[in-house]
Write a protein that holds these residues in place. Structure first.
Motif, PDB file in Angstrom:
ATOM      1  N   ALA A  89       7.495   5.729 -21.035  1.00 18.37           N
ATOM      2  CA  ALA A  89       6.791   4.196 -20.718  1.00 18.37           C
ATOM      3  C   ALA A  89       7.762   2.800 -20.978  1.00 18.37           C
ATOM      4  N   ASP A  92       7.581   3.315 -17.128  1.00 21.68           N
ATOM      5  CA  ASP A  92       7.275   2.346 -16.794  1.00 21.68           C
ATOM      6  C   ASP A  92       7.427   0.464 -16.573  1.00 21.68           C
ATOM      7  N   SER A  93       7.421   0.397 -18.049  1.00 26.85           N
ATOM      8  CA  SER A  93       7.571  -0.894 -17.823  1.00 26.85           C
ATOM      9  C   SER A  93       8.643  -1.620 -16.509  1.00 26.85           C
ATOM     10  N   GLY A  96       7.269  -1.506 -13.358  1.00 28.19           N
ATOM     11  CA  GLY A  96       6.309  -3.187 -13.639  1.00 28.19           C
ATOM     12  C   GLY A  96       7.236  -4.239 -13.374  1.00 28.19           C
ATOM     13  N   ASN A 101       6.143   0.751  -9.956  1.00 25.44           N
ATOM     14  CA  ASN A 101       5.110   1.937 -10.553  1.00 25.44           C
ATOM     15  C   ASN A 101       5.039   3.201 -10.009  1.00 25.44           C
ATOM     16  N   LYS A 102       5.227   4.023 -11.552  1.00 28.16           N
ATOM     17  CA  LYS A 102       4.598   5.771 -11.120  1.00 28.16           C
ATOM     18  C   LYS A 102       4.997   6.063  -9.959  1.00 28.16           C
ATOM     19  N   TRP A 128       1.798  12.258 -17.178  1.00 25.74           N
ATOM     20  CA  TRP A 128       2.682  10.597 -17.050  1.00 25.74           C
ATOM     21  C   TRP A 128       2.196  10.988 -15.198  1.00 25.74           C
TER      22      TRP A 128
END
Length: 161
Positions: A89, A92-93, A96, A101-102, A128
């Motif tokens: 997570a 991801d943040s 961003g 993104n992933k 994920w």
């Protein structure tokens, strides 16, 4: 291979060629933002630099390549699955924050305190990761900086299209 005996760095045509190369490099540098010495060192952005030893994010702007520092969980009391979810997570943040993104991951390095947690980590990872854009990845067992850290992940990504 040495220069011909009659061509030395002081020879006028050689000096003219050197000046022409330097002028062309200067023009290219001004037009593109590239720094000839240091190969693009002027287009590197470092973010979240509060830590005394590292930046959390480094972006090489001309190639749109994003490097994240190794991410560890905030809550060390979680089991390996919980720590993996928290770490991913955070990835991801951070991605961003720089417009990625992933789905744009190029590579991932995973450190696990014990390979006994490998299956648990993979379970979280498979939920994920973008199944159509999986990065290259390595996962190894490692001693961690703090004894309760079970998972650390470092990624390289691009901004994509």
């Amino acid at each position: 291979r040495p220069l011909a005996p009659h061509v030395t760095p002081r020879h006028p045509p050689f000096a003219m060629l050197q000046r022409a190369i330097r002028r062309a490099a200067a023009v290219t540098s001004r037009r593109t933002g590239w720094c000839v010495r240091g190969f693009g060192a002027t287009d590197i952005t470092r973010l979240k630099t509060e830590h005394p030893n590292m930046s959390q994010i480094v972006v090489h702007e001309s190639t749109s390549t994003i490097y994240l520092a190794g991410q560890v969980p905030n809550d060390f009391s979680l089991d390996a699955k919980g720590q993996a979810k928290e770490v991913l997570a955070k990835v991801d943040s951070l991605l961003g924050e720089v417009g990625s993104n992933k789905s744009n991951l190029l590579s991932a390095q995973v450190w696990l305190k014990t390979m006994d947690d490998f299956a648990a980590f993979n379970e979280v990872w498979q939920e994920w990761v973008d199944p159509d854009n999986k990065p290259v990845r390595a996962a190894v067992e490692a001693n961690m900086a703090q004894k309760d850290i079970l998972v650390e992940v470092m990624v390289v990504a691009t901004r994509g299209q």
